[in-house]
Each structure stands twice: as structure tokens, then as C-alpha cells.
Design an enzyme around this catalytic site. Structure first.
Site, mmCIF file in Angstrom:
data_model
loop_
_atom_site.group_PDB
_atom_site.id
_atom_site.type_symbol
_atom_site.label_atom_id
_atom_site.label_comp_id
_atom_site.label_asym_id
_atom_site.label_seq_id
_atom_site.Cartn_x
_atom_site.Cartn_y
_atom_site.Cartn_z
ATOM 1 N N TYR A 281 10.250 -11.399 -2.449
ATOM 2 C CA TYR A 281 8.920 -11.308 -1.834
ATOM 3 C C TYR A 281 8.846 -10.232 -0.754
ATOM 4 O O TYR A 281 7.790 -9.705 -0.467
ATOM 5 C CB TYR A 281 8.488 -12.683 -1.308
ATOM 6 N N HIS A 327 4.309 -22.699 12.186
ATOM 7 C CA HIS A 327 4.248 -21.377 11.550
ATOM 8 C C HIS A 327 3.308 -20.496 12.356
ATOM 9 O O HIS A 327 2.418 -20.999 13.049
ATOM 10 C CB HIS A 327 3.731 -21.524 10.108
ATOM 11 N N GLY A 328 3.464 -19.195 12.239
ATOM 12 C CA GLY A 328 2.501 -18.265 12.824
ATOM 13 C C GLY A 328 1.193 -18.376 12.038
ATOM 14 O O GLY A 328 1.210 -18.745 10.858
ATOM 15 N N GLN A 336 0.350 -15.669 1.432
ATOM 16 C CA GLN A 336 1.044 -16.953 1.565
ATOM 17 C C GLN A 336 0.095 -18.150 1.601
ATOM 18 O O GLN A 336 0.534 -19.296 1.726
ATOM 19 C CB GLN A 336 1.878 -16.967 2.847
ATOM 20 N N THR A 360 2.364 -12.745 16.440
ATOM 21 C CA THR A 360 2.508 -11.578 17.316
ATOM 22 C C THR A 360 2.750 -10.336 16.468
ATOM 23 O O THR A 360 3.774 -10.236 15.807
ATOM 24 C CB THR A 360 3.752 -11.749 18.225
ATOM 25 N N ASP A 443 14.625 15.439 -24.829
ATOM 26 C CA ASP A 443 15.677 14.563 -24.287
ATOM 27 C C ASP A 443 16.982 14.806 -25.041
ATOM 28 O O ASP A 443 17.449 13.956 -25.797
ATOM 29 C CB ASP A 443 15.187 13.109 -24.447
HETATM 30 C C1 SPV Z 1 15.991 6.736 -21.601
HETATM 31 O O1 SPV Z 1 15.104 6.145 -21.018
HETATM 32 O O2 SPV Z 1 16.183 7.938 -21.489
HETATM 33 C C2 SPV Z 1 16.901 6.002 -22.465
HETATM 34 C C3 SPV Z 1 16.460 4.749 -23.068
HETATM 35 O O3 SPV Z 1 17.988 6.461 -22.694
HETATM 36 S S1 SPV Z 1 15.855 5.099 -24.593
HETATM 37 O O4 SPV Z 1 14.816 6.086 -24.467
HETATM 38 O O5 SPV Z 1 15.353 3.862 -25.168
HETATM 39 O O6 SPV Z 1 16.955 5.632 -25.394
HETATM 40 MG MG MG Z 2 18.261 8.439 -22.129
#
Ligand code: SPV
Ligand code: MG
Length: 672
Positions: A281, A327-328, A336, A360, A443
């Protein structure tokens, strides 16, 4: 503020009890006398200037006051004809000692609980203790009340009246007017009536509020029967219990003040919020629950310390049945609120009471919290925290971040649940996919490590949560060892490397593209090299198994998992690109049969229907949301670009954009 305590009376109605000492020195239990209790409570309330009127017991009273050894300044005014006059005359004699000050006036035979005094002192104007809840007494004082103002005080009034006790707070101006009226009475020889008779002649010039004491203990002792009844009530008051809950790991004056006030209500038990509850929290606690419990055990006024496992008070309140929860008042309207409401309904079951004191918000305490937070950003503290979170919570969630701003979103986004609970991410995932995408690159390990580290740095600068780094294949073992050292130095908690080799492609392509899985022994050696290179105990190397992605089967996945754990991997990530989570479930089940401790990590991008609770039950320890911020952000940007191109202006897209003010809120100018 001066206290005026009237002790001139003879206490004749007390019979034998007052033959050897004045009434105020009568014992009321617990080693206290009426006088000693009054003096101690006044002193605790900060009223240290006192005027005490005396009569025939002058010497005994002076000695009794001195014997208390309190740090008070006390002057005595002896009424030599107390046996022939009422306290109106004693007040008259004390007039010079009281000039130019607010006065807390009380009779020397009053026994009251702390709350009564506290409430009276909180009255901003002048006030008199009354009870709207008790029946009108036959012979004692009653106050006639009109429009929130006391009009008359005396024993003869029954209409529009409330039971009243001779305990007043009188502001200077009102005291002066009453004193002038008293003086006129005395000059006319009226020395045997109540001082209130004089007050009743000037109520158009003074404003005395009725201060309702309800059923709290606030009694005068006139007879042995009063004494017996009051002693019993006092015993009950002294037995009262208080419960309060703390999540803080930085104790400051406001906490101590609150505990001090609570301790005056009864025996205090402090509940210390569990690490898990604090982490979800608020922020990760700097001190463990046990350390925080120890800290509170040493605070004056705290008699017992227990753990409170959840934000809800239910478990502890049901076990303890305290008379008060303190409690405050800040939780009346913030997130809360549902917790407060639950506390109120629980207390109602046994007639307990919620006592709230003004919260406070001193900026210096905010600064302390800021300092605590910045501590969490330091590399050693941040790095170590992932392991602690895993062992504390069982399941940790991480959300992807690929820039300072996405880091801030992961850091600061908290949702409050209807039951008063709260939920936030525990950690950040620096995804190779999202980091590359943010740079407009595929990638395929094209974004080099220096650039990846730069992204981490941007995130580190503005956040405190632990970081899990997507290390792709980890590269050559000779390179990987340097990556480990750098990540460790930066304060990253875990690197995940996947058992692929050659040109890495994103796993979500699966077998649609050519991808080669690394040889078990070769990859195990990379893990071993990484483990040898790391300098701290906390840093984690997680082995990511691609067998299911590359359709090599469950057996292969399990064999690899066990080999990589043998090689020193601190965690295992199992991945799949199927929508159906079954193969991941099967892996987890089979793995857990032989290994119950090594943390398991999943990235449920495709198999996204499983809830965190279910992952936890099945034995998974880290759930990574690997790309959702990227996938949320870029379509929105594309839409904004298209809208402007269509309209040849920006107005049309303004409606769905974040207001600039919101950005400013998200990105504070001051470092916190
Ligand atoms: C990434 O987020 O780069 C990963 C996870 O390696 S995945 O894309 O699922 O491979
Ligand atoms: Mg990756």
C-alpha cells in the site's frame, strides 16, 4: 493558563473520612488521592501554573502538593473564614493571582478521566463540563442551555437543563466579568452563596459553551456513597485498552505525541503492519516488521506490540476487543475510508470507540519520508529488495519500463480497492522488445549493452523499485561476466538470460523464424561464469528456458531447468507463446515436485487469462507484464498523429490527450 483548584471546604458530608485530612486527600484507589490525580492530570496536560485555595487544612494541603514532587508553580490562597463562607469568597480572595490569564477552574473534590480534561482544554472559547447523556441530578448543579450557550448554573434549574460539573475553562475576558460580579456580591456581604449565583447575573456578557462529557467519568465526591461509586468507575477507566496501528519505519514527534495521547486513554497495544501489507500500500519498508516491532516496544506508553497482517484491523480487533482505537483523522476521507468504516462497525459490536486526533502534516515529516524513499533508490538497497520481496510476498509482479516516464508510471501507479486495500507493481522489467521498439529497432540484440544500460540509468534516476533486466542471450560468456558486474553495480536485482544462441529473435515468433536453442552444457557454463563474476549475494541470474517456445517438449524444458539450477541459476523462467496456459501449468507442477525453493518466473503475454492469485497458488513467484505499456502507448501516439493529419490542426485530438497538468504531476520538478 492557570488552574484554580478550590479546596477551602471542610467536606463535612464525608463523615469520618474527613476527620483526619481534607476531602481532596481522600484515597480513590490505585494509590491516588483526589488531589494527586488532579495535579498529575493537569501537569500532563501542560497546565503547570496553579492557584489552590485552602481553608482550615491549609498546611496539610501545601505539604500534600509539595510531596507530589511535580514540576509545577503553585500558589496558595487561604480563606481564613472558610467555615463561614462558600467558595465564592475563596475565589474573591484569589482574584489577584488570577488576573490576566485564562483559568481552568475546578472544585477540589472532582474526579475525572483524562478525556474530560482534554476535551475541556480543547474548547476554543469558555466552556463548562456538562453531560447531555446522564439524568438530571436532584441536588447537584445543572446548567440551563440555550442556543449552545450556558444561561444559568445552579441546583434549582430543571428546564432546558443538563447535568453540570464545576469544571470550567474560562477565557480571560469571561473570567474578568465573572470576577467583577463576584466582587460585587462580596461587597454586598453575599459570602455564603455559590459563585455561580454571581455568574448568573452576568451571563449576557459571557459566553460559556456546554462541553458535553457524555458518560465519561467526571464526578464530584460529596459523600462516602459518591466515593464508593467513583472508585468503582475509576477502576474501570484504568482498565481500558487502546489499539493503534503503525506502518512507519521512521518514528517522529507526531507519532510519539499520538501514542502519548493514546496512553492516557488506556493500556496501549500497537499493531505493526506486516512487511507485505506496507509494501503493497505504501512503499517497501526500510525496516523489517520485526525491527519495527522492536522499535515500538521501546516507546514509552506502549505496553504490547503485535503484528497486523493486513490493512484491515479485523483480525487484531476481534482478538483484542479494545475499548478504543486511536488514529489520526486523515483517514476519514482518503483511500483508507473503508478500513475506518470496518473499524467502526467492529467497535460497535462491543461498545468500543474510535478516537481520532488531528493529523499533523508537518513538511519536515514529509521530508523524512522523502529521505526514506531516496534510501530505497540506492544500489545496495534496491538490488537486495527483489529477493526480500519474493520471500515476503511469495509472488512479485513486475511491469515493463523502457524510459524514465514509463518507470515513473510503474513506480507511482497505485490502485485502491473497495475494501481499503491497495495494489501496485513490485518491480520493473526492462524488456529487450520494448527497449528496442522505443528506439525503432528490431528485437534481435541489435541495441547494444551500452545503450541498454543508458535506458536502465534513465529509469534508475527517477524510481526506487527493483529492476529485472532482460539480458537476451547474455551474449558470449566472456561478455556476460561484464554485463553482470555492471548490472550489479547499478543496483539491478536480476538478469534473465535465455538459452538461445546465434541471431536471437523475439520468442513470440516461436518457430515461424529460425532460432537455435543453446546446448545445455554451454548455457550452464555461461550461468556459472556469471555467478563467479558477481560480487554481491543479492544479485540474481535467472535462466530462461525456450524449449516450449521452440517446441522441444516438456521433458527437455525440465531437464534444462534442473541443469541450470545445478549450474547456479537463482531462478527459472519458463516461457510459452500459447494462449492456453496448460503447458506452463504442467511445467510448474512437474518442476515443483523436485524443487520447491527456486523461484519461478512467467511472462504471461499470450496466456494472459490467469490471475496473480492463481499463479501464486500454483507455485510461481514472479509475474512479468512484459510489454503492455509499450503496446498501450504507441497506438495512442499513432492515433494522435493521424487525427492531426486529418484535421490539419490539433484541436480534435486534444480531448483524448493527457492534460499538461497531469504530466507535471507525474514528473515532479523536485527530486523526491
Ligand atoms: C521481452 O519483453 O523482451 C521478452 C519477453 O523477452 S517476450 O517478448 O515475450 O519474449
Ligand atoms: Mg526480450
Amino acid at each position: 493558563m492557570k488552574a484554580l483548584i478550590l479546596n477551602s471546604g471542610t467536606g463535612s458530608r464525608m463523615g469520618d473520612i474527613t476527620r483526619t485530612h481534607p476531602k481532596c486527600m481522600t484515597e480513590i484507589g490505585g494509590g491516588e488521592t483526589i488531589l494527586s490525580r488532579q495535579l498529575h492530570l493537569l501537569c500532563e496536560a501542560g497546565v503547570r501554573d496553579m492557584v489552590i485555595t485552602t481553608g482550615s487544612w491549609d498546611e496539610a494541603i501545601r505539604k500534600a502538593v509539595k510531596d507530589q514532587g511535580l514540576d509545577i508553580r503553585c500558589s496558595f490562597v487561604c480563606n481564613p473564614i472558610a467555615d463561614r463562607t462558600n467558595y465564592i469568597y475563596s475565589m474573591y480572595l484569589a482574584r489577584e493571582s488570577l488576573a490576566d490569564d485564562d483559568v481552568l477552574l475546578l472544585h477540589g473534590d472532582l474526579v475525572f478521566e483524562w478525556r474530560a480534561l482534554e476535551k475541556l482544554l480543547q474548547e476554543p472559547g469558555s466552556g463548562m463540563a456538562v453531560s447531555m447523556d446522564l439524568p438530571l441530578p436532584e441536588k447537584d448543579f445543572k446548567a440551563v442551555i440555550h442556543d449552545g450557550k450556558i444561561e444559568k448554573v445552579g441546583i434549582e434549574f430543571f428546564e432546558d437543563a443538563a447535568a453540570a460539573q464545576p469544571m470550567y475553562i474560562l477565557r480571560k475576558a469571561d473570567m474578568t466579568v465573572w470576577m467583577q460580579a463576584i466582587s460585587s456580591f462580596i461587597e454586598q456581604g453575599e459570602v455564603r452563596c455559590y459563585a455561580e449565583n454571581a455568574l448568573n447575573t452576568v451571563t449576557d456578557k459571557v459566553f460559556i459553551h456546554p462541553v458535553n462529557m457524555g458518560k465519561w467519568l467526571c464526578n464530584e465526591i460529596d459523600t462516602p456513597q459518591d466515593l464508593e461509586k467513583t472508585a468503582l468507575l475509576l477502576e474501570q477507566v484504568e482498565k481500558k485498552t487502546v489499539y493503534m496501528c503503525f506502518s512507519t519505519d521512521v518514528l517522529h514527534a507526531a507519532h510519539l505525541r499520538l501514542i502519548g495521547r493514546a496512553a492516557k486513554l488506556g493500556h496501549v497495544t500497537v499493531g505493526i503492519l506486516s512487511d507485505e501489507a506496507v509494501a503493497s500500500y505504501k512503499r517497501f519498508p526500510l525496516l523489517t516488521c520485526e525491527e519495527r516491532m522492536e522499535m515500538f516496544r521501546n516507546v514509552t506508553g506502549v505496553e504490547q506490540v503485535v503484528e497486523q497482517k493486513t490493512l484491515s484491523y479485523r483480525e487484531n480487533l476481534t482478538a483484542l476487543h479494545p475499548d478504543f482505537v486511536v488514529h489520526g483523522d486523515n483517514w476519514k476521507n482518503d483511500f483508507q475510508k473503508p478500513i475506518r468504516e470496518e473499524v467502526l462497525s467492529l467497535l460497535e459490536q462491543w461498545g468500543g470507540e474510535l478516537v481520532e486526533y488531528p493529523y499533523t502534516s508537518d513538511p519536515r515529516f514529509g521530508a523524512l519520508e522523502g529521505r526514506a524513499r531516496s534510501e530505497l533508490a540506492l544500489p545496495d538497497s534496491r538490488r537486495a529488495r527483489l529477493r526480500r520481496l519474493i520471500s515476503m510476498k511469495g509472488l512479485v509482479t513486475a511491469m515493463e519500463a523502457h524510459s524514465g516516464i514509463t518507470g515513473l508510471i510503474v513506480e507511482k501507479t497505485v490502485v485502491h480497492e473497495d475494501n481499503g486495500g491497495a495494489h501496485q507493481f513490485d518491480a520493473m522489467w526492462i524488456s529487450s522488445l520494448c527497449d528496442s521498439t522505443a528506439k525503432g529497432k528490431p528485437d534481435i540484440e541489435l541495441v547494444d549493452m551500452s545503450s541498454r544500460f543508458r535506458t536502465i540509468d534513465d529509469i534508475l534516476e527517477v524510481t526506487t523499485k527493483p529492476i529485472i533486466f532482460d539480458g537476451d542471450t547474455g551474449g558470449l560468456p566472456e561478455h556476460f561476466v561484464y554485463t553482470v558486474r555492471t548490472l550489479e553495480r547499478m543496483g539491478v536485482s536480476m538478469v534473465i538470460i535465455e538459452d538461445k544462441t546465434g541471431l536471437k529473435k523475439n520468442s513470440l515468433f516461436g518457430t515461424e523464424v529460425t532460432q537455435t536453442q543453446d546446448d545445455i552444457e554451454h548455457f550452464a557454463e555461461k550461468i556459472r561464469a556469471g555467478k563467479r563474476a558477481q560480487k554481491t549475494r543479492d544479485f540474481m541470474i535467472c535462466a530462461r528456458i525456450e524449449s516450449l517456445i521452440l517446441e522441444k517438449g516438456m521433458q527437455d524444458a525440465l531437464e534444462r531447468a534442473s541443469a541450470f539450477v545445478q549450474a547456479g541459476a537463482d531462478a527459472i523462467m519458463i516461457h510459452s507463446r500459447k494462449k492456453d496456459p496448460q503447458e506452463i501449468f504442467d511445467f510448474v507442477e512437474a518442476f515443483r515436485k523436485t524443487d520447491s525453493v527456486t523461484p519461478l518466473v512467467v511472462v504471461p503475454s499470450s496466456f494472459n487469462t490467469v490471475t496473480e492469485d492463481e499463479w501464486k497458488k500454483r507455485g510461481v513467484n514472479v509475474v512479468i507484464y512484459a510489454n503492455q505499456l509499450t503496446r498501450a502507448g504507441f497506438p495512442a501516439m499513432q492515433k494522435a498523429a493521424e487525427t492531426i493529419l486529418h484535421a490539419h490542426r490539433a484541436k480534435e485530438c486534444d480531448d483524448f490527450l493527457m492534460p499538461i497538468k497531469e504530466i507535471i504531476r507525474l514528473v515532479p520538478e523536485d527530486i523526491d
